[in-house]
Design a protein around this motif. Structure first.
Motif, PDB file in Angstrom:
ATOM      1  N   VAL A 115     -26.149 -23.564   3.055  1.00 14.93           N
ATOM      2  CA  VAL A 115     -25.957 -24.605   2.046  1.00 14.93           C
ATOM      3  C   VAL A 115     -24.460 -24.857   1.870  1.00 14.93           C
ATOM      4  N   PRO A 116     -23.926 -25.990   2.353  1.00 16.18           N
ATOM      5  CA  PRO A 116     -22.507 -26.289   2.173  1.00 16.18           C
ATOM      6  C   PRO A 116     -22.173 -26.540   0.706  1.00 16.18           C
ATOM      7  N   GLY A 117     -20.995 -26.112   0.294  1.00 13.19           N
ATOM      8  CA  GLY A 117     -20.582 -26.294  -1.091  1.00 13.19           C
ATOM      9  C   GLY A 117     -20.183 -27.712  -1.426  1.00 13.19           C
ATOM     10  N   ASP A 118     -20.003 -28.566  -0.390  1.00 11.41           N
ATOM     11  CA  ASP A 118     -19.585 -29.946  -0.650  1.00 11.41           C
ATOM     12  C   ASP A 118     -20.759 -30.887  -0.900  1.00 11.41           C
TER      13      ASP A 118
ATOM     14  N   VAL B 246     -32.455 -23.732  -0.828  1.00 11.74           N
ATOM     15  CA  VAL B 246     -31.425 -24.752  -0.953  1.00 11.74           C
ATOM     16  C   VAL B 246     -30.996 -24.902  -2.417  1.00 11.74           C
ATOM     17  N   GLU B 247     -31.973 -24.921  -3.313  1.00  7.22           N
ATOM     18  CA  GLU B 247     -31.670 -25.072  -4.735  1.00  7.22           C
ATOM     19  C   GLU B 247     -30.796 -23.916  -5.227  1.00  7.22           C
ATOM     20  N   ALA B 248     -31.149 -22.699  -4.828  1.00  3.62           N
ATOM     21  CA  ALA B 248     -30.363 -21.538  -5.231  1.00  3.62           C
ATOM     22  C   ALA B 248     -28.968 -21.594  -4.623  1.00  3.62           C
TER      23      ALA B 248
ATOM     24  N   THR C  89     -19.862 -23.321  10.423  1.00  4.24           N
ATOM     25  CA  THR C  89     -20.689 -22.374   9.678  1.00  4.24           C
ATOM     26  C   THR C  89     -22.113 -22.349  10.218  1.00  4.24           C
ATOM     27  N   VAL C  90     -22.645 -23.504  10.580  1.00  7.20           N
ATOM     28  CA  VAL C  90     -24.016 -23.564  11.093  1.00  7.20           C
ATOM     29  C   VAL C  90     -24.127 -22.850  12.428  1.00  7.20           C
ATOM     30  N   ASP C  91     -23.198 -23.088  13.342  1.00  8.02           N
ATOM     31  CA  ASP C  91     -23.243 -22.398  14.636  1.00  8.02           C
ATOM     32  C   ASP C  91     -23.024 -20.896  14.459  1.00  8.02           C
ATOM     33  N   ALA C  92     -22.154 -20.525  13.529  1.00 10.22           N
ATOM     34  CA  ALA C  92     -21.947 -19.104  13.248  1.00 10.22           C
ATOM     35  C   ALA C  92     -23.244 -18.463  12.762  1.00 10.22           C
ATOM     36  N   ALA C  93     -23.983 -19.189  11.915  1.00  8.34           N
ATOM     37  CA  ALA C  93     -25.258 -18.676  11.416  1.00  8.34           C
ATOM     38  C   ALA C  93     -26.280 -18.551  12.541  1.00  8.34           C
TER      39      ALA C  93
ATOM     40  N   ALA D 177     -28.270 -29.264   3.852  1.00  8.56           N
ATOM     41  CA  ALA D 177     -28.477 -27.854   4.187  1.00  8.56           C
ATOM     42  C   ALA D 177     -29.143 -27.749   5.556  1.00  8.56           C
ATOM     43  N   THR D 178     -29.042 -26.579   6.171  1.00  6.39           N
ATOM     44  CA  THR D 178     -29.638 -26.326   7.479  1.00  6.39           C
ATOM     45  C   THR D 178     -30.474 -25.056   7.411  1.00  6.39           C
ATOM     46  N   HIS D 179     -31.676 -25.110   7.970  1.00  2.00           N
ATOM     47  CA  HIS D 179     -32.547 -23.938   8.040  1.00  2.00           C
ATOM     48  C   HIS D 179     -32.597 -23.442   9.480  1.00  2.00           C
ATOM     49  N   VAL D 180     -32.409 -22.143   9.671  1.00  2.00           N
ATOM     50  CA  VAL D 180     -32.458 -21.529  11.005  1.00  2.00           C
ATOM     51  C   VAL D 180     -33.629 -20.550  11.025  1.00  2.00           C
TER      52      VAL D 180
END
Length: 490
Positions: free
Chosen positions: A248-251, A221-223, A289-293, A255-258
């Motif tokens: 990690v969204p730019g806004d 997430v930090e990166a 983006t999350v569903d795409a991931a 963040a979401t982990h899959v």
């Protein structure tokens, strides 16, 4: 929109890919002695498998997943470039727009493989930027192609096709046309891709770009935050191999982990290309983006379980999503209801040098006779396709009281058997269309079938295949089992 709805829209999505194409070669062979000249193994090649690599493999993945794709790139005017053109011409729903540059070497990666182990990789390539004439030709092709695109992919393998001006031209043109841009980067300076909607670095690339070693969820997430902020990216999707993915969204939102989807990792070659292709199609179909991931994660899990530069088909992906929805483990044979998907699955296996087997039946109640035949059939091949009559055809063949089990249940039972590699459900009375479409290397039926009773035998024999009969197990059939049940209940 749920994940299955998204996948069902893949066929409507038009993907434009710009990037470095390459030829992937896998020289399979044996090592059984050490050279007397130097203490090195002697490799004896037995099979040469050539496949699409780089941006070309991303395009192939888009096609396998059911999408439409235009590929813009450049190659040398050499043997590898001509072979690439041949392979691209065999991919469905793919429009290759390739600039051939005289004197340039087409990137060719050759891997020596013995008993499933990679011994050595040899690369032949030119990394210098394209000349100005080739750049102008690429820019013109892009302007022609982007008008019809739903999503744009920049597949950067740092082989010279993607200059800084060209990348800026792609992103700016996509933005003007309202197309999301997905970038698979191979350089540390992500500011080149400013304005892109999603970038997909792996852990190593994320660490080099951000200066933060990605070792766990927190550092991922930090990166990601550092990269998004520095480069002005809409979202960063960090692919982390066995640790899954981090979005990690730019806004600055959460963040979401899959978690990783793969149960067994055979070969990671090409998995990143599958991720990019699946993300592009999902985003183009309207997914977040999350569903795409999540979809891409399942696609990568399918691919790493296959050897070589492989692809995931839409049928396999749909089956994987269905398993997740049902709470099942990922795995088991894919259940296919579209002959086009079956052809794609078989083509992928055949490209890896596998011998394709086929058998078929109603399998209304799976009994030891069925299991015996399926095990026998699987022993004759490397990949066994089982044709399964759907409910309507079983009723026509067996009578109005059949089938006892609907085809979704029968298919699930077959897909769970170790001897079965794919289940193809068909609605005709015979599997002749399936057999004619895939031309199996071996066709297997039970020993109770005569020569004139084996549907498709003539097709297989004319194609150079063979027809075999599994040893007959007397007294075992679904009809006999059903009759005994009825007698017991009477």
């Amino acid at each position: 929109m749920n994940l299955l709805d998204t996948i069902s829209k893949f066929s409507e999505v038009k993907v434009l890919i710009i990037g470095d194409v390459m030829l992937d070669r896998f020289l399979h062979g044996e090592v059984d002695r050490i050279s007397p000249e130097k203490p090195v193994p002697v490799f004896n090649p037995t099979r040469d498998v050539q496949t699409l690599g780089g941006a070309a493999n991303v395009a192939q993945n888009v096609s396998a997943l059911g999408g439409q794709v235009v590929l813009v790139s450049a190659t040398g005017d050499d043997g590898a470039g001509r072979r690439l053109a041949e392979l691209l011409g065999e991919v469905a729903h793919l429009d290759p727009r390739i600039v051939r540059v005289p004197g340039r070497k087409t990137t060719e990666k050759t891997r020596l493989v013995a008993r499933g182990n990679h011994l050595l990789r040899m690369d032949v390539e030119t990394r210098e930027p394209l000349d100005s004439e080739a750049m102008v030709q690429l820019a013109d092709l892009l302007e022609e192609s982007i008008q019809d695109a739903d999503v744009v992919v920049i597949s950067d393998y740092a082989k010279g096709v993607l200059s800084r001006p060209l990348v800026r031209h792609v992103i700016d043109s996509a933005s003007r046309n309202g197309c999301p841009t997905i970038v698979d980067p191979k350089i540390a300076d992500l500011t080149l891709y400013r304005g892109a909607d999603i970038v997909t670095p792996n852990s190593k690339e994320a660490g080099l770009s951000s200066g933060i070693a990605v070792i766990d969820d927190a550092t991922a997430v930090e990166a990601g935050r550092a990269m998004a902020a520095t480069a002005g990216i809409g979202a960063v999707l960090v692919t982390r191999a066995s640790d899954g993915m981090t979005i990690v969204p730019g806004d600055g939102s959460a963040a979401t982990h899959v978690p990783a989807a793969a149960q067994e990792v055979f070969d990671v070659v090409g998995a990143g290309d599958t991720v990019v292709a699946a993300v592009a199609l999902a985003v183009g179909a309207g997914a977040s983006t999350v569903d795409a991931a999540r979809i891409a994660n399942l696609g990568a899990g399918i691919v790493v379980a296959k050897p070589g530069t492989a692809t995931a088909t839409q049928g396999e992906l749909r089956a994987a999503v269905s398993d997740v929805i049902a709470g099942h483990r990922q795995g088991g044979a894919p259940v296919l209801r579209d002959v086009r998907e079956l052809v794609q699955v078989v083509a992928t296996q055949r490209a890896q040098g596998r011998r394709i087997g086929f058998t078929n039946g109603c399998f209304d109640i799976v009994h030891p006779g069925h299991v015996h035949t399926l095990k026998y059939a699987r022993a004759q091949c490397d990949f066994l396709v089982v044709g399964l009559n759907d409910d309507g055809s079983v009723q026509r063949l067996k009578g109005p009281s059949r089938p006892v089990n609907e085809d979704t249940h029968r298919a699930a039972v077959l897909a769970g058997l170790d001897s079965v590699d794919a289940v193809a459900v068909f609605d005709a009375d015979t599997p002749i269309e399936l057999i004619d479409s895939i031309r199996p290397d071996v066709l297997v039926k039970g020993g109770d079938y005569g020569d004139d009773q084996i549907v498709g035998a003539d097709i297989v024999l004319k194609s150079g295949g063979e027809v075999l009969r599994a040893p007959f197990v007397a007294g075992l059939s679904s009809s006999n089992v059903i009759d005994r049940i009825r007698e017991t209940l009477a």
